[in-house]
Design an enzyme around this catalytic site. Structure first.
Site, short mmCIF file in Angstrom:
data_model
loop_
_atom_site.label_atom_id
_atom_site.label_comp_id
_atom_site.label_asym_id
_atom_site.label_seq_id
_atom_site.Cartn_x
_atom_site.Cartn_y
_atom_site.Cartn_z
N GLY A 342 -26.49 2.81 2.57
CA GLY A 342 -27.61 2.52 2.24
C GLY A 342 -28.73 3.28 2.00
O GLY A 342 -28.68 4.42 2.14
N ASP A 467 -24.83 1.41 19.73
CA ASP A 467 -24.98 2.74 19.00
C ASP A 467 -26.35 3.41 19.39
O ASP A 467 -27.24 3.79 18.70
CB ASP A 467 -25.04 2.77 17.28
CG ASP A 467 -24.67 4.21 16.89
OD1 ASP A 467 -24.32 5.05 17.31
OD2 ASP A 467 -24.90 4.03 15.61
#
Length: 654
Positions: A342, A467
């Protein structure tokens, strides 16, 4: 034959013997690098045109001119001053080696040559030598740290015109396997120990000695056996990671619990619970049966005809409905970041209050529009909406302003600030530390407390981030750390654990070195596994953003290799400048049993205890004094306590 890369040759022949024809092949390889002298090109068939000893690029044929020459073919005389380091510039980075600096002045009629020396970052120039010789040299036998600085050769020609050239020496390291003040002592470390500039052999956890030849004594463990075990009831501890090895009948992190005879209690509880479960199950079955009997024959149940994808899409639309942004209210600017899947664009968003705010608009790259990427993108929107149900969110979680989902491309809109992510910010602090010696520890541990506070909010909402790492934490313009990038997050409001999935044959990219043992082994993710990842993030903060590397393993291990290391008790070593108090907090996040790891709230409290002491009898007084005062270069073992900041200021883009 000339090849730009290695050449493989294969010869074959059909040979007829008495027994019949036989095919024989022989393959061999030419390892030829580059073209011969004065030739270049893909097939080395072009001729170089460089002059005056210039080197020719083997691929493009461009000329690399020697000092004193310019032009396309190095045929134009050019008066200049050049300092040549012999035997080579790279040698100057090593203390204890010999080095010669030679000032050459081609095409200059030298009247006078002067060397000026600027020590370190001081602004005092002192003359080293004067002369009229065209080649004037300075010899270092050997190079020492006091030799560091800027060496400028100033040449005056016979017409009075000045020319100069500068060489910067920055010798900070010893040759490999050497240590000491003048890098004259040999390390020869054993059992995986590494050679440190000042410490000599830095042993792997579980070993000590001048060459790491000895194992830890009972009751000690860790890096150079410098940490003390706290096991109770005469239990021993693992010399590598300090895990208490409990005997039969003992339990707890420190083997502090002694088992009692609970068999009678178990029988009583079992006799009470089982009948209750059976009765509840019977009632549930009866209700489901009656509902099915009441439905008229032939009537279709629309819920059973919806696919899982349809249900997920409907749920996402319902969640994002209050967050939908009119695209006319969004004005996009320049791109500020791009990743594998992205990119992020800076923009201005008009909010219902009537004024505009700066936002970072995140979208999927058109060439990466796969099912797994879209799924992660949708998941990130829904998770951010969940966190901001009260519209305010949390001061240590990146603020969510809304989403554009009814037109293409779709955007996630979050707060924007000019500061970078925590990992890059730590890199800048590392460079500042090399120059000024300021560790900025209060600031760094303040970020650690901020992240723990944000993680506590995610745990309250039963959201697993998956994460937690310095690269996914952003720093606001008011220097507040905020958790960002929820692309791998999961909503575990109903279930606190889930399995890794492979949908459509697409495997997710997983941050292995930040993952807990149970996540690597079983694909299970919980709020406790986020705490393990937080321990790695805390290690990043203590090490100024270094890349984690497990002792004895490669820089980028696969799942099997990393699991084997963790099962052996190998953990990330205590970073330089990290005190034992902080490393003990780090290690507590890496306990194999998830239930024994600290909660995010407990982590916040533990870091608060590292605040500067207000009383002289505080046990941390000695460490904090050593952390905040200048330390000699011979030891870098301490890290000062933090500042805590809770702020709702805007943070940088994800």
């Amino acid at each position: 034959m000339w090849c730009s890369t290695s050449c493989w040759l294969q010869c074959g022949a059909n040979v007829t013997f008495r027994g019949g024809p036989v095919h024989i092949e022989y393959t061999f390889q030419y390892n030829i690098a580059g073209c011969p002298k004065d030739r270049y090109g893909l097939e080395c068939n072009a001729t170089c045109v460089c002059k005056n000893g210039a080197r020719c690029n083997g691929f493009l044929g461009a000329c690399e001119c020697r000092p004193g020459w310019r032009g396309r073919v190095c045929d134009v005389p050019w008066p200049e001053v050049v300092i040549i380091a012999t035997p080579g510039d790279s040698v100057s980075t090593y203390i204890g080696t010999n080095l010669t600096l030679t000032c050459v002045a081609p095409h200059i009629q030298v009247a006078n040559m002067t060397w000026l020396y600027q020590a370190g970052h001081e602004e005092i120039d002192s003359n080293i030598t004067h002369g009229v010789t065209p080649n004037n040299s300075i010899n270092f036998q050997p190079v020492t740290e006091s030799s560091n600085g800027r060496y400028t050769c100033i040449v005056k020609d016979i017409d009075g015109k000045d020319f100069s050239g500068t060489f910067v020496m920055n010798a900070t390291e010893c040759l490999p396997n050497y240590h000491g003040n003048v890098c004259s002592q040999v390390c020869d470390c054993q059992y995986g120990g590494t050679c440190g500039r000042w410490e000599g052999c830095v042993c792997t956890p579980g070993r000590h000695g001048d060459k790491c030849e000895d194992t830890c004594a009972p009751g000690t463990f860790g890096l150079n056996c410098s940490m003390t075990c706290y096991c109770q009831n005469e239990a021993s501890c693992d010399p590598v990671n300090g895990t208490c090895i409990c005997a039969a009948g003992q339990s707890g992190e420190f083997c502090q619990n002694i088992a009692e005879n609970n068999s009678r209690t178990f029988v009583i509880v079992l006799a009470t619970v089982v009948p209750t479960v059976i009765i509840v199950g019977c009632i549930a079955i009866t209700i489901v049966t009656l509902k099915r009997q009441r439905r008229p024959r032939g009537q279709r149940n629309p819920e059973t005809e919806l696919t899982d994808a349809d249900r997920e899409s409907m749920a996402l639309k319902e969640i994002l409905s209050p967050w939908e942004v009119d695209k006319d209210d969004l004005h996009l600017g320049n791109m500020i970041g791009e990743g594998e899947f992205g990119h992020v664009v800076r923009g201005r968003l008009r909010i219902p209050e009537g004024y505009q705010v700066l936002v970072a608009a995140k979208s999927i790259r058109s060439d990466r529009m796969t099912a797994s990427v879209v799924r992660d993108f949708d998941r990130e929107m829904s998770i951010l909406a969940r966190i901001h149900e009260d519209k305010e969110g949390h001061p240590n979680v990146l603020k969510f302003y809304g989403a554009v989902t009814k037109s293409e491309p779709q955007y996630i809109l979050v707060e924007y600030a000019s500061n970078e992510d925590l990992r890059r910010f730590l890199w800048s602090l590392r460079e500042d530390f090399k120059i000024t010696g300021h560790k900025r520890v209060l600031e760094r541990l303040g970020f650690a407390a901020d992240v723990a506070s944000g993680l506590s909010e995610l745990a309250r909402l039963k959201i697993v981030h998956r994460d937690i790492a310095a690269r996914n934490v952003v720093i606001s313009d008011r220097m507040v750390a905020k958790i960002a990038d929820f692309g791998l997050s999961r909503d575990v409001y109903v279930s606190s654990a889930y399995a890794r999935t492979n949908q459509g044959g697409e495997e997710e990219l997983l941050p292995l070195k930040w993952m807990a043992v149970e996540s690597l082994r079983d694909g299970v993710y919980t709020c406790e596994s986020d705490v393990w990842s937080y321990g790695v993030l805390l290690w990043e903060i203590a090490s100024f953003g270094e890349e984690p590397r497990y002792p004895g393993g490669p820089m980028h291990p696969d799942v099997c290799t990393l699991l084997e290391l963790l099962r052996k008790g190998v953990r990330l070593q205590q970073p330089r400048n990290c005190p034992q108090h902080l490393y003990r907090i780090v290690r507590s996040c890496w306990i194999v049993d998830p239930s024994k790891r600290p909660t995010p709230g407990e982590l916040v409290r533990k870091i608060k205890r590292l605040l500067p002491p207000r009383h002289a009898d505080n046990p941390l007084n000695h460490d904090i004094h050593s952390l905040t005062s200048p330390s000699p270069p011979a030891r870098h073992r301490d890290l000062p306590p933090p500042r805590l900041a809770i702020d709702a200021a805007a943070g940088p883009p994800p």
